[in-house]
Enzyme design. Sequence first.
Site, PDB file in Angstrom:
ATOM      1  N   MET A 105      25.364  21.375  46.248  1.00 12.93           N
ATOM      2  CA  MET A 105      24.704  20.409  47.123  1.00 12.93           C
ATOM      3  C   MET A 105      25.332  19.048  46.915  1.00 12.93           C
ATOM      4  O   MET A 105      25.873  18.772  45.851  1.00 12.93           O
ATOM      5  CB  MET A 105      23.216  20.343  46.826  1.00 12.93           C
ATOM      6  CG  MET A 105      22.423  19.511  47.821  1.00 12.93           C
ATOM      7  SD  MET A 105      20.792  19.113  47.206  1.00 12.93           S
ATOM      8  CE  MET A 105      21.192  17.915  45.952  1.00 12.93           C
ATOM      9  N   CYS A 106      25.197  18.192  47.911  1.00 17.52           N
ATOM     10  CA  CYS A 106      25.812  16.868  47.837  1.00 17.52           C
ATOM     11  C   CYS A 106      24.948  15.840  48.548  1.00 17.52           C
ATOM     12  O   CYS A 106      24.084  16.176  49.349  1.00 17.52           O
ATOM     13  CB  CYS A 106      27.190  16.880  48.495  1.00 17.52           C
ATOM     14  SG  CYS A 106      28.323  18.099  47.801  1.00 17.52           S
ATOM     15  N   GLY A 107      25.243  14.574  48.213  1.00 18.40           N
ATOM     16  CA  GLY A 107      24.774  13.467  49.020  1.00 18.40           C
ATOM     17  C   GLY A 107      25.959  12.991  49.832  1.00 18.40           C
ATOM     18  O   GLY A 107      27.001  12.625  49.274  1.00 18.40           O
TER      19      GLY A 107
END
Length: 630
Positions: free
Chosen positions: A1-3
Amino acid sequence: MCGICCVLSLSVSPVLPDRVRKTLTNRGPDHSQDVTKSVICPDFRCLFSAHVLHMKGRLTAQPLQDTVGNLLLWNGEVFGGLAVGPEENDTEVMLQHLSAQTDSAGICGVLSRVRGPWAVLYYEAANRCIWFGRDYFGRRSLLWHLDPAEVVLTLTSVASCPASVSEPSQWHEVPAAGIFRLDLEDCAHHKELIIEVFPWVEAAGCPSVHNPDYAWEDLPPYASVVPNASGVSLRAPICAMNTSTAAPQNCENAPSPQLPMEALAELLLHSERVGKVNQLIEVLSEAVRRRVQSLPCRSSSTSSSPSLEQSCTNDQTDIAILFSGGIDSMILAVLADRHVPADKPIDLLNVAFKLQEAKMQPQSSNSNKKKGKKAQNKQGPTTDEPCNQRDMNSTGRFDVPDRITGRDGLLELRRLSPERRWNFLEINVTPEELQSARQERISHLVHPLDTVLDDSIGCAVWFASRGVGAMATADGCPEQKPHTSTAKVVLTGIGADEQLAGYSRHRVRFKSDGLPGLVRELAMELGRISSRNLGRDDRVIGDHGKEARFPYLDEDVVSFLNQLPVWEKADLSLPRGLGEKLLLRLAARQLGLAASAVLPKRAMQFGSRIAKMENSREKASDKCKRLITE
């Protein structure tokens, strides 16, 4: 997951606000990087900012660029549809596939094939376009903001609340209606933003749960959203819902009057029904397997270098479950037990909120008389006892309904899998902790949603997924030790009620409009789940550097349930605790679960008692003043 984030500006230098950057970094603590591109002319620039949570394969820095200038920010997981090897990284595979496409149909085709949650920002160098959007269900957050004065567009995983009550918010969730494209060359020449939408479409003749949203809120005069001129679309990753409402006369959903457990046993005597139950278990088990295996080890270093040395221990927990002891979380726990190595613990995250003293209800004299001896036993231990008891007067205030059913569920899990170390984590939240965290962090994460329900669910999920609490030191001993979950993956049961008629509103609709009304209600549930739940929950859980995963919304699970007529999934003529989510209750019984298989639905805000901490006259749909940060 990432921002992930992109700031596009035609007139001023693109800037990422400090609050947004900090929250993006919380989502992706393993690597951060900014890339600025000048497009068309020096004054037209795009800032791309990516913050990576390492979940699979080798740690890959983002934004990821190829040799011809294509650039990808990928906040997603490929669980199927495209081949990704065990040592490969999803982001690299996605960029390879997208870069190989020469037109919009090819790009839409690649995204249509992905099975799993995603939000994407993709700069296509050859055509000078930015593509952005969310998966079919909207399982990953993506927000947009358009400056009312300057031609500035911001796309980001997370936002921030307005600085004051008088300042209106201009943040909105990107609709999960399709993928969107912005032609930067047109933007530069015409000084306006024309955003094309490529919608999700279902099979011919099937009603769509998504309506392409061409009327975004609060668009300034320089921006518009239009259908793409070529008629290209994305193919829905699920089969269409079975809308049949003509239940057969010999329907087997009506067991003779008896106790719920006996009724489930009677229904399981029918071989055809057992076949459907076993199919559900099989497809849901595979969905859980995809989400609990092939996880990277926790790094022994705090460095953000892509070449981290990693080490694993069996004491570390990789998987946590938002756990109330209800049927949805119990089934996830049983199926996770199949696929997580036997020597690895599984964390069960159980949250409870303490009532303020003024809200504590005094017990009646009759109640005190009935409890008599039990109340005396809770006064505290003698010094001769083998372990120190907790302060029962204090802890008792946290014995909310979900805590009680959670403990019962733990006993069931220990019975089914006694060798597994189940970490039942009691997460107790005081009013002071709630108020502080809401103002400092949670209000910004819930934003731009702003209702009383968003506040209650957002706060409960934030504290639960943080995983900071205490658990028993040994069976039968009330002494507890502090414990913090190390899991990077948090499984949540959202999607079960929406597909299997688990909410009380489904009974209301069934009573008023019968099966046709119930079918319409369930179709609407999937269409609005992105805007009501999933973006908010992704932002809240991701704030802890953890990834929310939704097995009940796996594409294969949804397709299997969509194929079934509604009366095979639920029978709302049966009592609560039996008729709603009937097929799932049968699956629970088939898996060996007992009391939890017939627990009635209880919403998280009531089970955790957070709803009791505030104004009891509020409605769930009211605007929540507590989410105002000034």
